[in-house]
Design a protein around this motif. Structure first.
Motif, PDB file in Angstrom:
ATOM      1  N   LEU A  89       0.825  -1.209   0.000  1.00 36.77           N
ATOM      2  CA  LEU A  89       0.000   0.000   0.000  1.00 36.77           C
ATOM      3  C   LEU A  89       0.859   1.259   0.000  1.00 36.77           C
ATOM      4  N   MET A  90       1.890   1.275   0.798  1.00 33.20           N
ATOM      5  CA  MET A  90       2.724   2.470   0.910  1.00 33.20           C
ATOM      6  C   MET A  90       3.640   2.648  -0.303  1.00 33.20           C
ATOM      7  N   ALA A  91       4.103   1.558  -0.895  1.00 27.13           N
ATOM      8  CA  ALA A  91       5.076   1.662  -1.978  1.00 27.13           C
ATOM      9  C   ALA A  91       4.422   1.832  -3.345  1.00 27.13           C
ATOM     10  N   LEU A  92       3.295   1.151  -3.589  1.00 23.70           N
ATOM     11  CA  LEU A  92       2.689   1.163  -4.916  1.00 23.70           C
ATOM     12  C   LEU A  92       1.532   2.139  -5.037  1.00 23.70           C
ATOM     13  N   TYR A  93       0.702   2.233  -4.005  1.00 27.62           N
ATOM     14  CA  TYR A  93      -0.562   2.954  -4.134  1.00 27.62           C
ATOM     15  C   TYR A  93      -0.563   4.324  -3.472  1.00 27.62           C
ATOM     16  N   LEU A  94       0.434   4.646  -2.701  1.00 28.95           N
ATOM     17  CA  LEU A  94       0.471   5.974  -2.087  1.00 28.95           C
ATOM     18  C   LEU A  94       0.835   7.066  -3.087  1.00 28.95           C
ATOM     19  N   PRO A  95       1.803   6.887  -3.994  1.00 29.25           N
ATOM     20  CA  PRO A  95       2.097   7.956  -4.969  1.00 29.25           C
ATOM     21  C   PRO A  95       0.928   8.167  -5.930  1.00 29.25           C
ATOM     22  N   ASP A  96       0.661   9.429  -6.253  1.00 25.58           N
ATOM     23  CA  ASP A  96      -0.413   9.737  -7.177  1.00 25.58           C
ATOM     24  C   ASP A  96       0.107   9.702  -8.611  1.00 25.58           C
ATOM     25  N   GLN A  97      -0.747  10.155  -9.554  1.00 28.64           N
ATOM     26  CA  GLN A  97      -0.396  10.045 -10.971  1.00 28.64           C
ATOM     27  C   GLN A  97       0.804  10.900 -11.346  1.00 28.64           C
ATOM     28  N   SER A  98       0.982  12.042 -10.686  1.00 27.95           N
ATOM     29  CA  SER A  98       2.089  12.928 -11.043  1.00 27.95           C
ATOM     30  C   SER A  98       3.444  12.360 -10.644  1.00 27.95           C
ATOM     31  N   LEU A  99       3.482  11.453  -9.686  1.00 26.59           N
ATOM     32  CA  LEU A  99       4.743  10.872  -9.224  1.00 26.59           C
ATOM     33  C   LEU A  99       5.038   9.513  -9.837  1.00 26.59           C
ATOM     34  N   ARG A 100       4.030   8.866 -10.404  1.00 26.91           N
ATOM     35  CA  ARG A 100       4.228   7.499 -10.884  1.00 26.91           C
ATOM     36  C   ARG A 100       5.115   7.428 -12.115  1.00 26.91           C
ATOM     37  N   ARG A 101       5.207   8.520 -12.854  1.00 23.16           N
ATOM     38  CA  ARG A 101       6.069   8.479 -14.040  1.00 23.16           C
ATOM     39  C   ARG A 101       7.535   8.388 -13.673  1.00 23.16           C
ATOM     40  N   TRP A 102       7.871   8.694 -12.440  1.00 27.93           N
ATOM     41  CA  TRP A 102       9.255   8.600 -12.000  1.00 27.93           C
ATOM     42  C   TRP A 102       9.540   7.273 -11.288  1.00 27.93           C
ATOM     43  N   LEU A 103       8.552   6.407 -11.160  1.00 25.53           N
ATOM     44  CA  LEU A 103       8.710   5.155 -10.428  1.00 25.53           C
ATOM     45  C   LEU A 103       8.626   3.970 -11.388  1.00 25.53           C
ATOM     46  N   MET A 104       9.268   2.884 -11.010  1.00 26.57           N
ATOM     47  CA  MET A 104       9.201   1.633 -11.764  1.00 26.57           C
ATOM     48  C   MET A 104       8.113   0.763 -11.142  1.00 26.57           C
ATOM     49  N   LEU A 105       6.885   0.971 -11.583  1.00 25.94           N
ATOM     50  CA  LEU A 105       5.754   0.243 -11.041  1.00 25.94           C
ATOM     51  C   LEU A 105       5.548  -1.052 -11.805  1.00 25.94           C
ATOM     52  N   PRO A 106       4.981  -2.075 -11.160  1.00 32.31           N
ATOM     53  CA  PRO A 106       4.752  -3.345 -11.866  1.00 32.31           C
ATOM     54  C   PRO A 106       3.700  -3.180 -12.959  1.00 32.31           C
ATOM     55  N   SER A 107       3.921  -3.839 -14.064  1.00 35.30           N
ATOM     56  CA  SER A 107       2.995  -3.797 -15.187  1.00 35.30           C
ATOM     57  C   SER A 107       2.347  -5.163 -15.357  1.00 35.30           C
ATOM     58  N   GLN A 108       1.185  -5.173 -16.004  1.00 35.37           N
ATOM     59  CA  GLN A 108       0.466  -6.409 -16.236  1.00 35.37           C
ATOM     60  C   GLN A 108       0.921  -7.022 -17.561  1.00 35.37           C
ATOM     61  N   ALA A 109       1.625  -8.127 -17.462  1.00 38.47           N
ATOM     62  CA  ALA A 109       2.098  -8.792 -18.677  1.00 38.47           C
ATOM     63  C   ALA A 109       0.973  -9.548 -19.366  1.00 38.47           C
ATOM     64  N   ASN A 110       0.163 -10.250 -18.582  1.00 37.03           N
ATOM     65  CA  ASN A 110      -0.918 -11.058 -19.133  1.00 37.03           C
ATOM     66  C   ASN A 110      -2.232 -10.603 -18.495  1.00 37.03           C
ATOM     67  N   VAL A 111      -3.041  -9.887 -19.262  1.00 37.05           N
ATOM     68  CA  VAL A 111      -4.339  -9.411 -18.798  1.00 37.05           C
ATOM     69  C   VAL A 111      -5.422 -10.329 -19.349  1.00 37.05           C
ATOM     70  N   ASP A 112      -6.316 -10.749 -18.488  1.00 40.31           N
ATOM     71  CA  ASP A 112      -7.416 -11.619 -18.891  1.00 40.31           C
ATOM     72  C   ASP A 112      -8.520 -10.756 -19.506  1.00 40.31           C
ATOM     73  N   PHE A 113      -8.619 -10.773 -20.824  1.00 38.63           N
ATOM     74  CA  PHE A 113      -9.608  -9.955 -21.529  1.00 38.63           C
ATOM     75  C   PHE A 113     -10.873 -10.738 -21.881  1.00 38.63           C
ATOM     76  N   ARG A 114     -11.127 -11.820 -21.206  1.00 39.49           N
ATOM     77  CA  ARG A 114     -12.339 -12.575 -21.487  1.00 39.49           C
ATOM     78  C   ARG A 114     -13.577 -11.790 -21.055  1.00 39.49           C
ATOM     79  N   ALA A 115     -14.685 -12.095 -21.720  1.00 38.25           N
ATOM     80  CA  ALA A 115     -15.953 -11.437 -21.436  1.00 38.25           C
ATOM     81  C   ALA A 115     -16.941 -12.457 -20.898  1.00 38.25           C
ATOM     82  N   ALA A 116     -18.034 -11.957 -20.333  1.00 36.76           N
ATOM     83  CA  ALA A 116     -19.105 -12.797 -19.813  1.00 36.76           C
ATOM     84  C   ALA A 116     -20.304 -12.718 -20.740  1.00 36.76           C
TER      85      ALA A 116
END
Length: 381
Positions: A288-315
């Motif tokens: 919570l403190m490392a990933l979700y505390l910085p807002d959008q203006s600070l995230r461009r300077w951080l190496m945040l985890p990205s989603q390699a495999n997103v489940d795009f299935r529908a219902a």
């Protein structure tokens, strides 16, 4: 005395607000600080059966303690930051903070044995922290008390699903952000009628913004422990499209198994999605403190985890099943798990004979055999 009667109380309060805002802007220009406040709307999944599955590693009380520390850290980053908390329950979505009625109450805290005790610590405690803790804990206690009172109903027994009303909670969060944006725009134009909502604005920049009016960076964070939300596919997609239009990021902290539609919400709005396969109180607080505390203006300077495999299935629209392959209406784009002669949404008619060909193996024509006599006649002797 006639001259003093014109100084009404609303006029004085508005003048004080303008002076205070101008002072903050001047102070920020001198010190080089950013005064744009950040509005964080936190959605807590309160489904009892979902938290029961992970209670061996992380209890709801331990998660609540980490959440309160995280919210206090968000408020402490700036004096103009705002936050809101919504509970996503099995059959409803409830406001936890801020309350609709802003009556003054005595500060309370939750003791180790689960009982509330009154405290008088105005000199030792930061009042926004105390109000946030008291209102969130009291709201959760009222919510769980209502569940215990209705546990004898047959409807309550059958509705004990492993998912919560997440789409309703996201709708409430987007409505709150939109109302806060309208309140800021009304203040910029000199209209002070909408003052019941914290001053906020969506995260995108609009042309022609009045000078000296703060632009609030709004985002939504979801702490979920429930399973996938197949029954809420359509309202979830509507919420995702609305968040995209308002440019509001949706961050997801998923405890337990992955949720396909929450992955899609985070990916479509450029939020942060993180799954905690082995949660614990210390691990949850660190994320919570490392990933979700910085807002959008600070995230461009951080190496945040990205989603390699997103489940795009529908219902599917008929049985609410998550599909890999299905039938799509060519008129309204509704999805079905089996072939129908008529679309359930727009009543468009289909040819079942052509649709039943779908999924069959292609018929391969057998190669014609060459006759032996033709080969002998064409050979040289």
């Amino acid at each position: 005395m006639d001259g003093f009667e014109t100084l009404r109380e609303p006029q004085i309060s508005d003048a004080v607000k303008r002076i205070d805002r101008a002072a903050k802007l001047e102070q920020s220009s001198v010190h080089g600080l950013e005064t744009d406040p950040a509005l964080l709307v936190l959605i807590i999944d309160t489904c009892p059966s979902a938290w029961q599955l992970v209670s061996g590693q992380l209890s709801f009380a331990q998660a609540l303690g980490a959440i309160l520390v995280f919210l206090n850290a968000h408020l402490s980053l700036s004096a103009v930051n705002r936050t809101a908390v919504i509970a996503s329950h099995t059959d409803s979505a409830r406001w936890l903070y801020p309350r609709r009625s802003r009556k003054r109450v005595r500060p309370q805290t939750l003791a180790d044995n689960g009982s509330f005790i009154n405290v008088d610590r105005a000199a030792n405690g930061y009042r926004p922290f105390i109000e946030l803790q008291d209102e969130v804990t009291m709201g959760l206690r009222r919510l769980f008390a209502e569940d215990q009172g209705a546990v004898g109903d047959d409807e309550m027994k059958t509705s004990g699903a492993s998912s919560s009303l997440m789409s309703g909670a996201i709708s409430m969060a987007l409505s709150f952000i939109n109302r806060a944006s309208m309140d800021t725009e009304g203040e910029a134009s000199g209209d002070s009628t909408m003052s019941s909502v914290p001053q906020a604005r969506s995260g995108h920049t609009q042309p022609g913004r009045a000078e000296g009016v703060s632009q609030v960076k709004s985002r939504i964070m979801i702490l979920s422990a429930s399973s996938d939300l197949a029954l809420q596919y359509i309202p979830m997609m509507n919420c995702i499209f609305a968040a995209q239009k308002k440019r509001v990021a949706i961050d997801v902290c998923k405890i337990g198994v992955n949720a396909a539609f929450l992955q899609q919400a985070s990916d479509a709005t450029r939020g942060v999605y993180q799954q905690l396969a082995s949660p614990s109180p210390t691990v949850l607080l660190q994320y919570l403190m490392a990933l979700y505390l910085p807002d959008q203006s600070l995230r461009r300077w951080l190496m945040l985890p990205s989603q390699a495999n997103v489940d795009f299935r529908a219902a599917c629209f008929c049985h609410k099943k998550v599909l890999d392959i299905g039938f799509v209406c060519s008129v309204c784009l509704s999805i079905f798990c089996q072939a129908y002669a008529k679309c359930m949404t727009c009543d468009a008619e289909f040819d079942l004979d052509e649709m039943m060909v779908f999924g069959k193996k292609p018929a391969v024509a057998a190669a014609a055999k060459k006759s032996r006599t033709a080969d002998l006649s064409g050979s040289d002797i």
